[in-house]
Design a protein around this motif. Sequence first.
Motif, PDB file in Angstrom:
ATOM      1  N   PRO A  72       0.809  -1.231   0.000  1.00 31.76           N
ATOM      2  CA  PRO A  72       0.000   0.000   0.000  1.00 31.76           C
ATOM      3  C   PRO A  72       0.835   1.272   0.000  1.00 31.76           C
ATOM      4  CG  PRO A  72       0.124  -0.880   2.219  1.00 31.76           C
ATOM      5  CD  PRO A  72       0.874  -1.858   1.335  1.00 31.76           C
ATOM      6  N   PHE A  73       2.098   1.177  -0.414  1.00 29.96           N
ATOM      7  CA  PHE A  73       2.982   2.339  -0.469  1.00 29.96           C
ATOM      8  C   PHE A  73       4.035   2.087  -1.534  1.00 29.96           C
ATOM      9  CE2 PHE A  73       4.057  -0.370   3.195  1.00 29.96           C
ATOM     10  CZ  PHE A  73       5.225  -0.943   2.718  1.00 29.96           C
ATOM     11  N   GLU A  74       4.775   3.118  -1.863  1.00 29.04           N
ATOM     12  CA  GLU A  74       5.818   2.987  -2.885  1.00 29.04           C
ATOM     13  C   GLU A  74       7.012   2.218  -2.337  1.00 29.04           C
ATOM     14  OE1 GLU A  74       8.785   5.804  -5.612  1.00 29.04           O
ATOM     15  OE2 GLU A  74       7.471   6.709  -4.096  1.00 29.04           O
ATOM     16  N   LEU A  75       7.474   1.220  -3.095  1.00 27.84           N
ATOM     17  CA  LEU A  75       8.682   0.485  -2.752  1.00 27.84           C
ATOM     18  C   LEU A  75       9.801   0.925  -3.676  1.00 27.84           C
ATOM     19  CD1 LEU A  75      10.267  -1.734  -1.279  1.00 27.84           C
ATOM     20  CD2 LEU A  75       9.394  -3.356  -2.979  1.00 27.84           C
ATOM     21  N   ARG A  76      10.877   1.445  -3.095  1.00 25.81           N
ATOM     22  CA  ARG A  76      12.041   1.884  -3.866  1.00 25.81           C
ATOM     23  C   ARG A  76      13.170   0.899  -3.599  1.00 25.81           C
ATOM     24  NH1 ARG A  76      11.461   7.801  -1.110  1.00 25.81           N
ATOM     25  NH2 ARG A  76       9.555   8.483  -2.167  1.00 25.81           N
ATOM     26  N   LEU A  77      13.562   0.183  -4.618  1.00 25.24           N
ATOM     27  CA  LEU A  77      14.573  -0.856  -4.462  1.00 25.24           C
ATOM     28  C   LEU A  77      15.889  -0.415  -5.089  1.00 25.24           C
ATOM     29  CD1 LEU A  77      15.396  -3.713  -3.634  1.00 25.24           C
ATOM     30  CD2 LEU A  77      14.479  -4.528  -5.826  1.00 25.24           C
ATOM     31  N   THR A  78      16.957  -0.471  -4.291  1.00 21.79           N
ATOM     32  CA  THR A  78      18.304  -0.192  -4.766  1.00 21.79           C
ATOM     33  C   THR A  78      19.103  -1.483  -4.738  1.00 21.79           C
ATOM     34  OG1 THR A  78      18.265   2.076  -3.915  1.00 21.79           O
ATOM     35  CG2 THR A  78      20.429   1.117  -4.364  1.00 21.79           C
ATOM     36  N   VAL A  79      19.734  -1.818  -5.848  1.00 23.16           N
ATOM     37  CA  VAL A  79      20.579  -3.009  -5.920  1.00 23.16           C
ATOM     38  C   VAL A  79      22.020  -2.528  -6.074  1.00 23.16           C
ATOM     39  CG1 VAL A  79      21.091  -5.135  -7.143  1.00 23.16           C
ATOM     40  CG2 VAL A  79      18.715  -4.348  -6.962  1.00 23.16           C
ATOM     41  N   LYS A  80      22.773  -2.647  -4.995  1.00 19.52           N
ATOM     42  CA  LYS A  80      24.153  -2.165  -5.021  1.00 19.52           C
ATOM     43  C   LYS A  80      24.940  -2.800  -3.881  1.00 19.52           C
ATOM     44  CE  LYS A  80      26.969   2.035  -5.366  1.00 19.52           C
ATOM     45  NZ  LYS A  80      26.939   3.515  -5.495  1.00 19.52           N
TER      46      LYS A  80
END
Length: 234
Positions: A72-80
Amino acid sequence: MHYAIIAAGEGSRLVQEGVALPKPLVDLDGRPMIRRLIDIFASCQAESLSIIVNEHMTEVRRYLESISGELPFELRLTVKTTPSSMHSFYEVSRGFTAGKFILTTVDTIFRRDDFEKYALAFAADNTADGYMGVTDFIDDEKPLYIDTDCNGFITAFRDAPSGSDRYISGGIYGLTAPALKVLEQCMAQGVSRMRNYQRALVADGLRLKACPFSKIIDVDHAADIETARRFIRE
């Protein structure tokens, strides 16, 4: 409230001890430990969630991508892949907008009701620069001890107990915009490790409230998994 999870470690100790799954996907209560965190944050008025995983965690990345549409919210995924948790924090902090945020590591296990009270108190307090989750349960290999004043504000972070410390850091960081400026300074100065960043916060005069949790457990070894499961069932 904005939330962030650092899940960029290698989990090498668990692998060496025979745990096949990546740490964030280890089942603690019928869910992967990272999903348990996500669900707790969802119950605490999450506006967004930023997560960082390392480049080798393809299973974790695929799992997060598979559930992102149902959140129910924005998921910001960083792959590093980063050299330390402080560097991972810096990477996820780039997505923060104005407002408060709470950051944890993926293997920080706490009771849901403790966290909900903590998040509500932090959201309502406009006088502190940060709310740091602390505990008097010491089961960490390298605990970070905390000194506080009579009002519960943190005055020092120590690698060894001073004799008067009651709490250690629990790996739960509720912070505000001034803390991000200190983070940028630490990165520019080549500072590493979250504990040194926390010391820099105090040195810069930020008002950090120590917020006690009844118990916080870290999952570092295979034996910690069953300990965490029992803790959650209690």
